[in-house]
Structure formats: structure tokens, C-alpha cells
Design an enzyme around this catalytic site. Structure first.
Site, mmCIF file in Angstrom:
data_model
loop_
_atom_site.group_PDB
_atom_site.id
_atom_site.type_symbol
_atom_site.label_atom_id
_atom_site.label_comp_id
_atom_site.label_asym_id
_atom_site.label_seq_id
_atom_site.Cartn_x
_atom_site.Cartn_y
_atom_site.Cartn_z
ATOM 1 N N ASP A 65 -1.847 -0.390 6.170
ATOM 2 C CA ASP A 65 -2.068 0.350 7.412
ATOM 3 C C ASP A 65 -3.536 0.561 7.752
ATOM 4 O OD1 ASP A 65 -2.569 3.746 6.916
ATOM 5 O OD2 ASP A 65 -2.365 2.351 5.249
ATOM 6 N N ASP B 49 -0.299 5.156 0.983
ATOM 7 C CA ASP B 49 -0.584 6.139 2.027
ATOM 8 C C ASP B 49 -0.599 5.479 3.400
ATOM 9 O OD1 ASP B 49 -0.892 8.426 0.382
ATOM 10 O OD2 ASP B 49 -2.851 7.703 -0.243
ATOM 11 N N SER C 115 -5.306 2.919 -3.255
ATOM 12 C CA SER C 115 -6.627 3.455 -3.587
ATOM 13 C C SER C 115 -6.531 4.813 -4.261
ATOM 14 C CB SER C 115 -7.485 3.559 -2.315
ATOM 15 O OG SER C 115 -7.790 2.278 -1.820
ATOM 16 N N ASP D 58 0.857 -1.174 0.000
ATOM 17 C CA ASP D 58 0.000 0.000 0.000
ATOM 18 C C ASP D 58 0.904 1.239 0.000
ATOM 19 O OD1 ASP D 58 -2.452 1.533 0.414
ATOM 20 O OD2 ASP D 58 -1.759 1.788 2.475
#
Length: 216
Positions: free
Chosen positions: A163, A16, A107, A14
Site C-alpha cells: 500500500d 500495515d 517494516s 505487506d
């Protein structure tokens, strides 16, 4: 600290909150967007982390033009966020990873993801699965299943670092092993380990994949 050894064919990462400190920037963008539409920011901030902007828009403001608002949010991301900061140890780890053994699964849109990585001084991946590449975003398993497929490995052989709850659920549903980055406790019982940053991770490559040692 104890040592945990995990093996994987590839890493799916991921962005962010996992590679880049960006919680403040994400919330700044959504507050700007709410101000433009005269909306209270609290409902948006409660659900925006780790999911695509289009899911937030569909959930809270379905009357708005989806494509137009997604484009607007991308513009706000690029023009109203400051210098991104990489999590400690992220640059070192990414520099050591073979390009064919990792992918970014985010995302954010392709445009925003590349902007943020470059701003943080992190290398761009060969494979980037962003908001625009899937029909169903996190927490649906599609983003992680697609990344594994494009790398040519089984999702069950991939190690994911995440996260946010939506991303963790997405990766677990895809059948991946999941390491949580940040937080005081695991967000899901399926999480295999919890780290605070990449200084707790070391990696060596072997003929059959990657071996990671985590200090937990």
C-alpha cells in the site's frame, strides 16, 4: 469491473495498510514518541509510513540512541494501540492460502507484527520477514528478496501486495509483480493492478503455483 488473472509461485504480503487498517495506530504511536522528545510530529508523519522506525530515527534524530528508541517505539506499539481491524476479505484469503506459499514482509518488528496480526484475528505466517531480519529496510529490495529466498522461489515469480510507496519500490526493485492496495491512483507506473480490499481477490491453487483473479 474488469477481471485480471495473475499467476505466482508465492504471495508476499505487506501488513500495515495491506492486511490491517493501522494508519491511525501508527500515527498515534509516532505522536506519542514525538511528545516524549518534544518534537513536532509533522516531519515524522510525512515519512514514517511503510518504512522501519530506525530509518525515521536516523533521518530526523540521528543524535538519539537508535537501539533504545527502536525498543521504545515497539513498547508504544504494543501498549498504546487498540484492537486492530483486518481489511475486508483478508481473513478469508489468508485462510485459503497454503502456508508454504506466502510470507509477511513488513517494516514492523517481529514482536509488533505478531501482536497486530493476532489483535486483528489474522493467522500468523510460517515465514515473517520483519524490521529486525534485514540490514536494509524498504524501499531497498532486501526484504522481498529475502522472503522469496526463504520460500525457495524466485522473486520474479512472486506477487506482492503493498500500500505504501516505500514498499512498492522495494518490491519492484526486487523484480516482483506488485498489486497496490488502496488509493485512488497507482503510486508507481510499475504497479500491475489496484484494489481497495481483499474482496476483489479470489485464489485457486494448482500444481505449479497460485492463480489469482482480481476484480479491478
Amino acid at each position: 469491473m474488469s477481471r485480471l488473472i495473475l499467476r505466482a509461485a508465492a504471495l508476499l504480503l505487506d501488513m500495515d495498510g495491506t492486511l490491517v487498517h493501522s494508519t491511525g495506530e501508527v500515527e498515534t504511536v509516532w505522536r506519542l514518541w514525538c511528545r516524549r522528545h518534544r518534537l513536532a510530529p509533522e516531519p515524522v508523519l510525512a515519512i514514517c509510513h511503510g518504512v522501519r522506525s530506525r530509518e525515521v530515527i536516523r533521518t530526523l534524530t540521528p543524535q538519539l540512541d537508535l537501539a533504545q528508541e527502536v525498543a521504545l517505539l515497539d513498547e508504544l506499539e504494543v501498549h498504546h494501540t487498540g484492537q486492530a481491524e483486518a481489511l475486508s476479505g483478508a481473513r478469508t484469503l489468508l485462510a485459503s492460502l497454503p502456508t508454504e506459499r506466502w510470507a509477511l514482509v513488513t517494516s514492523a518488528s517481529q514482536r509488533v507484527a505478531r501482536h497486530r496480526l493476532l489483535s486483528a484475528g489474522l493467522p500468523l505466517p510460517t515465514l515473517l520477514v520483519g524490521a529486525d531480519d534485514v540490514v536494509n529496510g524498504k524501499p531497498d529490495p532486501e526484504p522481498y528478496l529475502l522472503a522469496a529466498e526463504r520460500l525457495g522461489v524466485a522473486a520474479a515469480d512472486c506477487l506482492v501486495f503493498e500500500d505504501a510507496p516505500a514498499g512498492i519500490i522495494s518490491a519492484l526493485r526486487a523484480g516482483c509483480t506488485v498489486v497496490q492496495v488502496g488509493g485512488r491512483q497507482r503510486l508507481d507506473p510499475g504497479v500491475s493492478a489496484l484494489i481497495q480490499d481483499w474482496r476483489q481477490v479470489s485464489m485457486v491453487e494448482s500444481d505449479d503455483g497460485l492463480q489469482l483473479t482480481l476484480l479491478t
